[in-house]
Write an enzyme that holds these catalytic residues in place. Structure first.
Site, PDB file in Angstrom:
ATOM      1  NE  ARG A  64      20.990  42.723   4.178  1.00  0.00           N
ATOM      2  CZ  ARG A  64      20.779  41.618   4.881  1.00  0.00           C
ATOM      3  NH1 ARG A  64      21.705  40.682   4.935  1.00  0.00           N
ATOM      4  NH2 ARG A  64      19.652  41.428   5.524  1.00  0.00           N
ATOM      5  CB  ILE A  91      18.038  42.774   8.843  1.00  0.00           C
ATOM      6  CG1 ILE A  91      18.419  41.818   9.978  1.00  0.00           C
ATOM      7  CG2 ILE A  91      17.709  44.156   9.391  1.00  0.00           C
ATOM      8  CD1 ILE A  91      17.284  41.514  10.919  1.00  0.00           C
ATOM      9  CG  LEU A  92      12.665  43.541   5.518  1.00  0.00           C
ATOM     10  CD1 LEU A  92      11.203  43.813   5.832  1.00  0.00           C
ATOM     11  CD2 LEU A  92      12.826  43.052   4.080  1.00  0.00           C
ATOM     12  CB  THR A 105       4.573  37.038  12.959  1.00  0.00           C
ATOM     13  OG1 THR A 105       4.276  36.177  14.049  1.00  0.00           O
ATOM     14  CG2 THR A 105       5.076  36.225  11.800  1.00  0.00           C
ATOM     15  CG  HIS A 106      10.144  37.579  17.293  1.00  0.00           C
ATOM     16  ND1 HIS A 106      11.259  37.223  16.561  1.00  0.00           N
ATOM     17  CD2 HIS A 106      10.475  37.431  18.595  1.00  0.00           C
ATOM     18  CE1 HIS A 106      12.226  36.866  17.405  1.00  0.00           C
ATOM     19  NE2 HIS A 106      11.783  36.991  18.630  1.00  0.00           N
ATOM     20  CG  ASP A 138      12.400  49.470  14.458  1.00  0.00           C
ATOM     21  OD1 ASP A 138      12.260  50.004  15.577  1.00  0.00           O
ATOM     22  OD2 ASP A 138      13.042  48.400  14.284  1.00  0.00           O
ATOM     23  N   GLY A 140      15.725  48.092  13.232  1.00  0.00           N
ATOM     24  CA  GLY A 140      16.431  47.160  14.129  1.00  0.00           C
ATOM     25  C   GLY A 140      16.008  45.721  13.930  1.00  0.00           C
ATOM     26  CG  ASP A 142      12.940  40.283  15.725  1.00  0.00           C
ATOM     27  OD1 ASP A 142      13.744  39.369  15.946  1.00  0.00           O
ATOM     28  OD2 ASP A 142      12.238  40.352  14.690  1.00  0.00           O
TER      29      ASP A 142
HETATM   30  C1  GRF Z   1       7.417  31.669  12.622  1.00  0.00           C
HETATM   31  O1  GRF Z   1       7.327  31.210  13.964  1.00  0.00           O
HETATM   32  C2  GRF Z   1       8.089  33.012  12.589  1.00  0.00           C
HETATM   33  O2  GRF Z   1       7.744  33.853  13.658  1.00  0.00           O
HETATM   34  C3  GRF Z   1       9.527  32.597  12.714  1.00  0.00           C
HETATM   35  O3  GRF Z   1       9.656  31.457  11.886  1.00  0.00           O
HETATM   36  C4  GRF Z   1       8.381  30.836  11.813  1.00  0.00           C
HETATM   37  C5  GRF Z   1       7.983  30.814  10.362  1.00  0.00           C
HETATM   38  O4  GRF Z   1       7.025  29.839  10.227  1.00  0.00           O
HETATM   39  N1  GRF Z   1      10.423  33.645  12.286  1.00  0.00           N
HETATM   40  P1  GRF Z   1       6.284  29.657   8.789  1.00  0.00           P
HETATM   41  O5  GRF Z   1       7.382  29.720   7.722  1.00  0.00           O
HETATM   42  O6  GRF Z   1       5.301  30.792   8.653  1.00  0.00           O
HETATM   43  O7  GRF Z   1       5.640  28.314   8.899  1.00  0.00           O
END
Ligand code: GRF
Length: 201
Positions: A64, A91-92, A105-106, A138, A140, A142
């Site tokens: 990894r 996970i980065l 974005t989550h 970070d 972790g 999310d």
């Molecule tokens: C987004 O809802 C993101 O938060 C989640 O997967 C989706 C990705 O959508 N991890 P896209 O590939 O940007 O259409």
């Protein structure tokens, strides 16, 4: 500002950023798109826009750590001011995270429902309100400092797809807004509190 966007799927968040960046006033443009797998719509979107792409797959590396190093190399080649993880499903590692600021974005209101199954978990739990979160990444899963959140109501009869699509409409708008403001005005981090620069709103 120079953006490298990381994707693993359809890339609709990437597309939203690309579309916003067509306006010079947005203050940021996508210089490259990276993925952890081939043959995804996200890469096709970049190619259609003549944006360079790269793929760095975990199984191609002995460890990894080696993958983290390789991903860092590919990102660094484009000299980004900000890395955007938009549906990137890995996970980065520390090499990437210590080298660049990364925004993710989550599709849930963190700290609720972290991880790769946020939408079905929210449905299963029976929450009446969920939403989306844009946060700094970070080490972790999310767990990084929250930058912005917006609620999305769960509707009777929702299934995973209908709820996720409704969340994604909000998510794309939130991500585009946050990335643009960070690009134009910068941000500060004090503890877990992110403050975006001079903001319109
Ligand atoms: C987004 O809802 C993101 O938060 C989640 O997967 C989706 C990705 O959508 N991890 P896209 O590939 O940007 O259409």
């Amino acid at each position: 500002a120079r953006l490298v966007v990381l994707v693993s799927g359809s890339g609709t968040n990437l597309q939203a950023i690309m579309d916003a960046a067509a306006d010079e006033a947005y203050g940021a443009h996508v210089v490259a798109v990276g993925a952890d797998r081939d043959d995804i719509e996200g890469l096709a979107r970049a190619r259609r826009a003549s944006i360079p792409t790269f793929v760095v797959k975990v199984p191609d590396f002995p460890t990894r750590k080696a993958w983290d190093e390789a991903l860092h190399e590919r990102i660094a080649a484009y000299g980004p001011d900000l890395v955007v993880s938009a549906g990137f499903m890995k996970i980065l590692g520390p090499r990437v995270l210590e080298s660049f600021p990364v925004v993710n974005t989550h599709p849930a209101l963190l700290p609720a429902f972290p991880g790769a199954h946020a939408v079905p978990q929210a449905l299963e739990y029976g929450v009446r309100v969920t939403g989306c979160t844009v946060h700094l990444v970070d080490a972790g899963v999310d767990t990084g400092p929250v930058i912005a959140q917006e609620p999305v109501a769960v509707e009777d009869g929702d299934d995973e797809n209908s709820l996720h699509e409704r969340i994604k409409v909000v998510e794309r708008r939130l991500l585009v807004d946050v990335v643009g403001r960070m690009a134009r005005h910068g941000w500060t981090l004090a503890g877990r509190h992110v403050r975006l620069g001079r903001s319109a709103g």
